[in-house]
Design an enzyme around this catalytic site. Structure first.
Site, short mmCIF file in Angstrom:
data_model
loop_
_atom_site.label_atom_id
_atom_site.label_comp_id
_atom_site.label_asym_id
_atom_site.label_seq_id
_atom_site.Cartn_x
_atom_site.Cartn_y
_atom_site.Cartn_z
N SER A 54 0.82 -1.22 0.00
CA SER A 54 0.00 0.00 0.00
C SER A 54 0.85 1.27 0.00
CB SER A 54 -0.95 0.00 1.21
OG SER A 54 -1.86 -1.06 1.15
N CYS A 58 3.77 6.62 -7.37
CA CYS A 58 3.77 7.93 -8.03
C CYS A 58 4.58 8.96 -7.26
CB CYS A 58 2.34 8.43 -8.21
SG CYS A 58 1.26 7.31 -9.13
N ARG A 85 -6.92 -5.25 10.70
CA ARG A 85 -8.26 -5.18 10.12
C ARG A 85 -8.74 -6.55 9.62
NH1 ARG A 85 -5.99 -0.22 9.69
NH2 ARG A 85 -7.37 1.60 9.74
N ASP A 300 -2.32 -2.33 -12.63
CA ASP A 300 -1.45 -2.20 -13.80
C ASP A 300 -1.32 -3.48 -14.62
OD1 ASP A 300 -1.08 0.31 -12.81
OD2 ASP A 300 1.03 0.05 -12.24
N TYR A 443 -15.46 31.66 -12.39
CA TYR A 443 -14.60 32.74 -12.88
C TYR A 443 -14.38 33.79 -11.80
CZ TYR A 443 -13.42 37.32 -14.64
OH TYR A 443 -12.84 38.55 -14.79
N TRP A 451 -13.06 33.95 -20.31
CA TRP A 451 -13.19 32.70 -21.05
C TRP A 451 -12.02 31.81 -20.64
CZ3 TRP A 451 -16.87 30.72 -24.27
CH2 TRP A 451 -17.90 31.59 -24.66
#
Length: 469
Positions: A54, A58, A85, A300, A443, A451
């Site tokens: 775990s 990344c 657990r 993966d 915005y 925009w």
């Protein structure tokens, strides 16, 4: 060698769920299944061949680069926490065989070499992916590092601590290669990136990859494109000392491989389970391995449906792995859940440059036979007059005639990368670029021009589509 069959067979006592792989998909599945059913209803045994479970792969480049200061910050849950657990997590234990007919797996203790069989009623395969290591002289030499696990990251940090020189060569310029180049720059290394493609970040179209190339060189990284590494040269001590291509030699005190990954499916292949064209396991929407009612796979090691192209693809991302695990755990625990597919969203960074994409590139669209319009716009992250406004480039693909959004790529500074999420939602919803122009986005001058850049690109793409019809 011990070949114990002391563990009960299927059908006696509580059901047994066996999980192969202790990272994101596997332990998410185990944890969710445990939430669904208690130990008196479902026994859960998980095997992990490494030292850690775990963890966030990344985050490894940011740990190597010093932005994350402690290795354990990357660990979401320790083996002890899983065991508390009610999950029997067996570390440093590698599954070496799946006996589908006998509903059992053979596992080997990495330290002692002892082997035993464990039966299952339900099986989860979450074996992940393996880094691509080039088949060339010197690829296994000391000083050459892949970066896939926390063990890999620690080994690289140990090398950096021992090495006197400050020259690093990164082989490959995908997400891993670019992020590791940044990490080494942060460590005050002189960094050269050797890339076989026309531009870095092959997940982008070359024109957008060129922006990444320019930014990396602006940071002092030497980019070598269109170059194939043929050999890693070693010194008298056997350690890597240079990277050799057909045209040049690049001195290196450390070499990092960032070439990418492949699904780790040797076990599944040997067991006769179905694999796709990219080498990943094939599953249905419930993440069951096709043709096998009591076997699931995620993370993966699987191929998933691309919602834009309609084809299967291999996408190695932790976001997907955790979602797969939730779906698998729900189903294995007696509930019902599905994973519909992906649109291919990813975001990365090299120093202050943010790089994002979702959907199809031009070559992806051509490969599946789609006709499209492609537009590129330049914009700013905030109102132009507001302090800190930074430039960004947005590229958008839309299907000809229908105007359906096909893909978006964004390269820019702060505030650019996460804008890709607007496009990811639009792709998932099957929106047209014309409809996107009416999206009611937030915005205020500190956050966006009137925009938003994504909507500016949508307006331009909508105009291009109309001109073609």
């Amino acid at each position: 060698m011990s070949m114990s069959r002391t563990e009960r067979g299927p059908g006696r006592g509580p059901e047994r769920l066996v999980v192969i792989g202790g990272d994101a998909a596997g332990m998410s599945a185990a944890s969710q299944a445990r939430r669904m059913k208690g130990p008196d209803e479902l026994e859960i045994v998980a095997f992990e061949r490494g030292h850690f479970a775990s963890f966030s792969a990344c985050g490894i480049p940011y740990w190597v680069g010093g932005e994350v200061t402690e290795r354990d910050q990357l660990i979401a849950r320790t083996p002890e926490e899983h065991r508390a657990r009610g999950i029997d997590l067996r570390m440093r234990t590698e599954v070496t065989e799946i006996d589908v007919g006998g509903q059992r797996v053979r596992a080997r203790d990495v330290e002692s070499g002892g082997e035993s069989w464990t039966s299952y009623d339900k099986l989860v395969i979450a074996t992940g992916a393996r880094p691509i290591r080039p088949d060339m002289p010197g690829a296994e030499a000391p000083g050459v590092h892949g970066v896939q696990t926390l063990d890999d990251g620690q080994a690289l940090l140990d090398t950096l601590a021992r090495t006197r020189g400050r020259r690093a060569v990164v082989v490959g310029a995908g997400y891993i290669g670019v992020e590791m180049a940044e990490a080494l720059i942060n460590r005050d290394y002189e960094v050269t990136v050797v890339n076989r493609g026309r531009e870095p970040m092959s997940t982008l179209d070359p024109d957008m990859g060129r922006l990444v190339h320019e930014a990396m060189e602006g940071l002092g990284i030497t980019m070598v494109n269109d170059a194939e590494v043929t050999k890693i040269l070693t010194g008298d001590d056997g350690r890597a000392r240079a990277v050799l291509t057909e045209d040049a030699e690049y001195p290196a005190d450390v070499v990092v491989l960032g070439i990418g990954v492949r699904p780790e499916t040797a076990l599944a292949r040997a067991a006769g389970l179905p694999l796709g064209t990219h080498g990943g396991l094939l599953t249905d929407l419930a993440m069951r391995v096709r043709g096998h009612e009591n076997i699931w796979a995620g993370g993966d090691c699987v191929e998933v449906l691309d919602l834009v192209s309609g084809q299967e693809r291999h996408v190695a991302l932790g976001t997907h792995a955790n979602k797969h695990g939730q779906v698998i755990g729900t189903n294995a625990g007696g509930g019902y859940a599905t994973f519909p597919g992906v649109v291919g969203t990813a975001v990365s960074r090299v120093c202050d440059l943010e790089i994002a994409r979702t959907g199809l590139r031009e070559k992806d669209a051509r490969r599946v036979g789609l006709q499209f319009e492609s537009v590129t716009i330049e914009a700013t992250s905030r109102a132009g007059y507001y302090p800190g406004a930074s430039p960004m480039t947005v590229k958008m693909l839309a299907e000809r005639r229908t105007g359906r959004l096909l893909g978006v790529q964004i390269v820019g500074r702060e505030g650019a990368g996460k804008r890709v999420d607007i496009a990811a939602v639009a792709l998932t919803a099957g929106m047209t670029v014309d409809r996107m122009t009416a999206l009611d986005l937030g915005y205020a001058p500190p956050f966006s021009p009137v925009w938003d850049p994504v909507l500016v690109a949508a307006r331009k793409a909508s105009k291009a589509v109309r001109q073609r019809t």
